[in-house]
Design an enzyme around this catalytic site. Sequence first.
Site, short mmCIF file in Angstrom:
data_model
loop_
_atom_site.label_atom_id
_atom_site.label_comp_id
_atom_site.label_asym_id
_atom_site.label_seq_id
_atom_site.Cartn_x
_atom_site.Cartn_y
_atom_site.Cartn_z
CE1 TYR A 80 -0.60 5.81 3.38
CE2 TYR A 80 -0.16 8.42 3.54
CZ TYR A 80 -0.19 7.15 4.24
OH TYR A 80 -0.14 6.75 5.50
CG LEU A 82 4.09 3.09 4.78
CD1 LEU A 82 3.04 3.14 5.55
CD2 LEU A 82 4.69 4.31 4.19
CG PHE A 121 -10.39 10.38 9.00
CD1 PHE A 121 -9.93 9.39 8.66
CD2 PHE A 121 -11.14 11.34 8.05
CE1 PHE A 121 -9.72 9.14 7.36
CE2 PHE A 121 -11.19 10.96 6.91
CZ PHE A 121 -10.53 9.69 6.12
CD GLU A 138 6.47 12.51 4.93
OE1 GLU A 138 7.27 12.95 4.06
OE2 GLU A 138 6.60 11.95 5.70
NE ARG A 182 13.47 7.33 4.09
CZ ARG A 182 13.15 8.23 5.09
NH1 ARG A 182 13.32 7.91 6.23
NH2 ARG A 182 12.38 9.23 4.74
NE ARG A 183 15.08 -1.69 10.29
CZ ARG A 183 15.44 -2.00 11.84
NH1 ARG A 183 15.55 -1.23 12.45
NH2 ARG A 183 15.47 -3.29 11.86
N GLY A 184 10.70 -1.16 5.19
CA GLY A 184 9.34 -2.10 4.68
C GLY A 184 8.15 -2.09 5.63
CB VAL A 211 7.35 3.48 10.98
CG1 VAL A 211 8.55 2.61 11.20
CG2 VAL A 211 6.26 2.94 10.12
#
Length: 402
Positions: free
Chosen positions: A121, A92, A402, A117, A88-90, A82
């Site tokens: 996840y 993801l 990948f 990172e 940090r606006r949703g 993103v």
Amino acid sequence: MGFEIRSPSEDERVEAMLAGMAAFAAEPAEGELEREKKIMPLDRFLAAYDGGRPVGAAGSLPFELTVPGGTLPAGGVTWVAVLPSHRRRGILRQFMEHQLNDLHERAEALAVLWASESVIYGRFGYGMSAPAVSMAADRARFRFRDDPGPTGSVRLVDASEAASVFPGIYDRVRTAVPGMFARTPAWWTEFKLADRQESRRGASPKYFALYERDGEPEGYTIYRVKDEWEQGLPLGQVRVGDAFGVSPAATREVWRFLFGIDLVSRVEAELLDPGSPLMLMVADLRSLRLRLLDGVWLRLVDVEAALRGRSYAGDETVVLDVHDSLCTWNEGRYRVGASVERTRDKADLELDVADLASVYLGAFDFHTLARSERVRELRAGALARASRLFRTERPPFCPEEF
């Protein structure tokens, strides 16, 4: 939130891909976008739009993933990014929800990814499932323990011969190693055998070496050499991509070749199989200079299908109570043994779907989860039964990002 998540049209694809690359502060090399188009189906590529402009991207590659005892269709999650202006606006979370629903509709029981990172996840149900190691070995200290001496022969081949021989060797190895995925002809052509200038990082072109015994191909390696000298002494590196053998002997001879290359001081591999016999074949493990990596993360998109798709050791059974707040269709209890079925019986163990993912390929067992306080034993002896059931002959490994 007000963002639109959808697949771009063909005319919109490049702009969406550029937005995804910009999120990683990258720009495409010559021909890179065309190569990516060849392996990423458009209907599996997503973009987030704000006022008609792409502000992020995500995709999933269609994989056939080796699991204990078989293979399953899986989504190879990639391109997730993103733009800094929209983090940090949703977005993801919207990507993850859209993608998991899409994979579920495609009947792909698993999703796998390499995390840019590592803290991201787990909250979306992914668990660390196939750790790897990196190697920066001291060539001068390398020797085999109880070396039986060389067998067979190694010869350099060109990319054309590699394309005809290497995939068969790879597939013989892949079917026995959980975490590896089938490579399509396009994957071999565009990624494994292609020799792009931007990938060299100051090293040589790719070299392809084939190991044969009694005239039969049994191993291969793909590598580069970084030339470096200091006061007349060679300090170069062999940079290993693939290094596979279909047997312990073939594996030993592939590595014998790589460590026998002259005018280098180190042999490096960004990803080394933690189940490789190399570690016990060498006289001095420390000389390999190994470092642990988190490797591939796994998500059970369809718990029932995933559990049915792998094999189990022994004839015991265990009832798992699985929690999954994101993919609510997975919530419930599963009887696992000679067969797998949903059940209303009392549970033996209770755990989150991300922690089930960590034991699924065999990297960890239920005792390890318990020591980490990632599973709750509801009936005495259930941890031992579950660990025996999920036991695998070797740890998982994925040989490439990948």
